[in-house]
Write an enzyme that holds these catalytic residues in place. Structure first.
Site, short mmCIF file in Angstrom:
data_model
loop_
_atom_site.label_atom_id
_atom_site.label_comp_id
_atom_site.label_asym_id
_atom_site.label_seq_id
_atom_site.Cartn_x
_atom_site.Cartn_y
_atom_site.Cartn_z
N LYS A 197 6.08 -9.29 1.69
CA LYS A 197 7.06 -8.29 2.11
C LYS A 197 6.89 -7.42 2.37
O LYS A 197 6.20 -6.38 1.21
CB LYS A 197 8.51 -8.64 2.03
CG LYS A 197 9.13 -9.93 1.63
CD LYS A 197 10.75 -9.81 1.17
CE LYS A 197 11.16 -8.92 1.75
NZ LYS A 197 12.17 -8.76 1.19
N GLY A 371 0.55 -6.31 -11.26
CA GLY A 371 2.22 -5.15 -11.07
C GLY A 371 1.49 -3.78 -11.49
O GLY A 371 1.71 -2.86 -10.30
#
Length: 393
Positions: A197, A371
């Site tokens: 996304k 991350g």
């Protein structure tokens, strides 16, 4: 790097608490990839050879502050002992009286491993009582867990308030390589960004648009960029936030944003789906974009071949499925083939692509942080890095 490193520090006679990231993938209780364990070995060996007692700590999985038998670190301790070719003692814990007792019995250069830090609720809460407890086990603290540096937990930030805190060799290399990849334009700095996304990568894309010269787009978010250009995005659900995010990136200025001219699609999100080749303007309404096409692979490879610096985060498609892996494979081979460039690969999935093709030795740096590397590329300050002591001139 403006943080104190363990290089040229005398640790003889000291007890050192080392935070590592041994949150390794497992299958049926067996470690399937020990890359993160091996990445910490230089730091552990430097401390041990320097005469320290080395107390290692890590999280594993998400036990949510409770003891979960399947998440004990015994398999990791066994593998670590094999790699170090010495016994890594079980220190127990991560709280209670046992760790201090075991640590007091260690000899010079010995290793001990605490139990899963996340068995203790205070770890993820960055509880100061637990931070002080961890600090009480050692004379100083070394953070070598770049993969957890974006978390403000007791073992990454809290403990550093109570004892001298240093960066390990892996932490130092991660920061240095990621920083260098963003320092000053060379007029040939290419960022390759994939992922599902665009909203998840919007901050990265905005930050990179000011730091690099070209951004190559891949992954599921290609659909949002197509819609932003008034082309069909297929069956992928594109929210207004995704579309606007893509528009913002395209209009941001700075780096040239390159979209795939062709893509590989399927009518179902399934490993066994039949792949179809579509030009960018001809994706059918019932099709999902699952990879970049051969024309795009060739074009991206040409851009990559001219780059002097390369940053790659996120695969080009669903690389776990052979029919939709060609884009990621093509990009990986192109990055590896450009031996004159400085290449930095970040993100767990992207590192898996490199590892599956045995290309690690042809990449300048493969980050251990998913991350953490993503947030670094966003321009964020990582709590686990900020907590370390500043370097002394």
């Amino acid at each position: 790097m403006n943080k104190r490193s363990i290089r040229n520090v005398d640790f003889a006679g000291k007890t050192v608490l080392v935070r590592v990231d041994f949150n390794v993938p497992t299958r049926d209780g067996v470690i399937s990839d020990d890359t993160r364990i091996r990445a910490a070995i230089p730091t552990l060996n430097l401390l041990s050879n320097g005469g320290a007692k080395v107390v290692i700590c890590s999280h594993f999985g998400r036990p949510d502050g409770q003891i979960v038998e399947e998440m004990r670190l015994q398999p990791i301790r066994k593998r670590l002992s094999e790699i170090l070719k010495t016994t890594v003692h079980y220190a127990g814990g991560p709280t209670g009286t046992q760790p201090a007792k075991i640590i007091s019995q260690l000899g010079t250069g010995d290793f001990a491993l605490l139990e899963n830090l996340r068995f203790e609720p205070g770890e993820e809460q960055n509880d100061d009582v637990f931070s002080q407890y961890l600090a009480s086990l050692a004379d100083c603290f070394v953070n070598d867990a770049f993969g957890a540096a974006h978390r403000a937990h007791a073992s990454t930030t809290g403990v550093a308030k109570h004892v001298p805190a240093y960066a390990g060799l892996l932490m130092e290399r991660e920061i240095t390589m990621l920083s260098r990849s963003l320092e000053g334009s060379t007029k040939a700095t290419v960022a390759i960004i994939g992922g599902a996304k665009v909203a998840d990568k919007i901050q990265v894309l905005h930050h990179l648009s000011k730091k690099v010269d070209t951004i190559l787009i891949g992954g599921g978010m290609v659909a949002a960029f197509y819609v932003a250009q008034n082309n069909p995005g297929g069956a992928t659900v594109i929210t207004e936030a995704d579309r606007l995010a893509a528009v913002d990136v395209l209009n941001a200025g700075g780096a040239k944003v390159v979209l795939p001219s062709d893509v590989i699609t399927a009518t179902k999100f399934s490993k066994g789906s039949t792949p179809s080749l579509r030009e960018s303007k001809n994706v059918a309404d019932d099709e999902i974009i699952l990879d970049i096409g051969p024309g795009s692979c060739k074009k991206y490879a040409q851009v990559i071949s001219r780059a002097k610096r390369i940053i790659w985060n996120g695969p080009m498609g669903v690389f776990e499925w052979p029919a939709f892996a060609n884009g990621s494979i093509a990009v990986a081979n192109a990055v590896a083939a450009n031996s004159k460039s400085t290449s930095v690969v970040g993100g767990g999935s992207t590192a898996e692509v490199i590892g599956s093709l045995n290309l690690e030795n042809q990449i300048t740096h493969v980050s251990t942080g998913g991350g953490a590397s993503l947030e670094f590329l966003e321009g964020k300050t990582l709590p686990g890095v900020a907590a370390l002591d500043d370097a002394i001139d």
